[in-house]
Design an enzyme around this catalytic site. Sequence first.
Site, short mmCIF file in Angstrom:
data_model
loop_
_atom_site.label_atom_id
_atom_site.label_comp_id
_atom_site.label_asym_id
_atom_site.label_seq_id
_atom_site.Cartn_x
_atom_site.Cartn_y
_atom_site.Cartn_z
N ASN A 1 0.88 -1.18 0.00
CA ASN A 1 0.00 0.00 0.00
C ASN A 1 0.91 1.22 0.00
O ASN A 1 1.51 1.55 1.02
CB ASN A 1 -0.88 -0.03 1.26
CG ASN A 1 -1.67 1.27 1.44
OD1 ASN A 1 -1.80 2.06 0.51
ND2 ASN A 1 -2.20 1.49 2.63
N LYS B 1 0.13 4.28 -0.31
CA LYS B 1 -0.49 5.49 0.25
C LYS B 1 -0.21 6.69 -0.67
O LYS B 1 -0.17 6.52 -1.88
CB LYS B 1 0.03 5.73 1.68
CG LYS B 1 -0.06 4.48 2.56
CD LYS B 1 0.14 4.80 4.00
CE LYS B 1 0.25 3.51 4.79
NZ LYS B 1 0.14 3.72 6.20
N HIS C 1 -9.56 1.26 5.34
CA HIS C 1 -8.24 1.51 5.94
C HIS C 1 -8.40 2.49 7.10
O HIS C 1 -9.20 3.42 7.04
CB HIS C 1 -7.28 2.07 4.89
CG HIS C 1 -5.86 2.06 5.36
ND1 HIS C 1 -5.37 3.02 6.22
CD2 HIS C 1 -4.85 1.19 5.13
CE1 HIS C 1 -4.10 2.74 6.48
NE2 HIS C 1 -3.76 1.64 5.84
N GLU D 1 -6.74 4.92 8.01
CA GLU D 1 -6.56 6.33 7.67
C GLU D 1 -7.82 6.93 7.06
O GLU D 1 -8.08 8.13 7.21
CB GLU D 1 -5.33 6.48 6.76
CG GLU D 1 -4.04 6.27 7.57
CD GLU D 1 -2.87 5.71 6.80
OE1 GLU D 1 -2.89 5.73 5.56
OE2 GLU D 1 -1.92 5.23 7.46
N GLU E 1 -5.27 -4.79 10.81
CA GLU E 1 -4.26 -3.75 10.94
C GLU E 1 -4.50 -2.97 12.23
O GLU E 1 -5.26 -1.99 12.24
CB GLU E 1 -4.34 -2.78 9.76
CG GLU E 1 -4.08 -3.41 8.42
CD GLU E 1 -3.51 -2.38 7.46
OE1 GLU E 1 -2.37 -2.56 7.04
OE2 GLU E 1 -4.18 -1.40 7.17
N GLY F 1 2.62 2.33 10.72
CA GLY F 1 3.59 3.42 10.54
C GLY F 1 4.34 3.80 11.81
O GLY F 1 4.98 4.83 11.86
N SER G 1 3.51 -1.99 10.34
CA SER G 1 4.97 -2.02 10.54
C SER G 1 5.59 -3.37 10.20
O SER G 1 6.55 -3.79 10.84
CB SER G 1 5.34 -1.59 11.96
OG SER G 1 4.93 -0.25 12.17
N GLY H 1 4.94 1.30 4.64
CA GLY H 1 6.28 1.89 4.48
C GLY H 1 7.28 0.96 3.80
O GLY H 1 7.98 1.38 2.87
C1 PEP Z 1 -0.81 0.32 6.15
O1 PEP Z 1 -1.03 1.52 6.23
O2 PEP Z 1 -1.60 -0.41 5.53
C2 PEP Z 1 0.39 -0.19 6.79
C3 PEP Z 1 0.40 -1.43 7.16
O3 PEP Z 1 1.43 0.70 6.99
P1 PEP Z 1 2.88 0.38 7.61
O4 PEP Z 1 3.35 -0.94 7.02
O5 PEP Z 1 3.73 1.53 7.17
O6 PEP Z 1 2.72 0.27 9.07
#
Ligand code: PEP
Length: 251
Positions: free
Chosen positions: A10, A12, A97, A99, A167, A173, A213, A235
């Site tokens: 992803n 983003k 998601h 966010e 998640e 993040g 993460s 990320g």
């Molecule tokens: C995400 O936003 O779907 C995600 C898992 O981000 P990160 O891997 O950066 O924590």
Amino acid sequence: MTRARLVIGNWKMNLAPSATDRFLAALRDELASLPSAVGVGLAPAFPALERVGRGLSGTPVLLGAQDVHAEKDGAYTGEVSATMLRDLAVVFCLVGHSERRRYRRETEADFTKKMDRLVEAGISPVYCVGETLEEREAGRTEEVLSRQLTAFDGAATPPPGLVLAYEPVWAIGTGRAATPQMAAGAHRALRSGLAARWGDGTARGLRILYGGSMTAGNAAALFAEDEIDGGLVGGASLDSKGLAAIVRAAG
Ligand code: PEP
């Protein structure tokens, strides 16, 4: 039951269209050495979809979107419909998601509509759920996950192609991934919620990815849990080598 693992990147609001060529060239170099049993998907921002789709053609990597509008078409300035995504050969789309829940205040009712639009367009929804730190610390994780599954109220069967992504919001993040045991516990709770809706056999066939993460460093430990059917990676997916290492760990 064995479920084919899936790793989705992803991106983003990162990687402008012109910045994706180098990534894709490097990913193509890695593809031959990746386990063929693990599905790989990329979800770029809308403006990069067409270019990434072209770059992926001839590879098994799946093209995904990060969001879709809840209505079919019409006067919704700035929005993108499921049929537009299908036109660009998008095969999966994130829904729910954290966010979007947090910054756009989207709710289960919105997600139900978005998933309906995706299904009409033949696109698989990847439905994201997860608790905040406050909710986990209050012992409310299972209650929150079960509330998030109400997006499927009224669905007699799962939306075709449905994938779930657990998640935890506190892990996204932050560099602080859930432990494999925590993630597996949440996946089991989700699977029993799915079984209550659609029966054991159906629930056992649905994939639940872990996201938050995930990196090349912690992926193998997470994938050691049978309940974890892949990863939704933010990320770490911006680096083709990092993403490839996670796919290898899933194999
Ligand atoms: C995400 O936003 O779907 C995600 C898992 O981000 P990160 O891997 O950066 O924590």
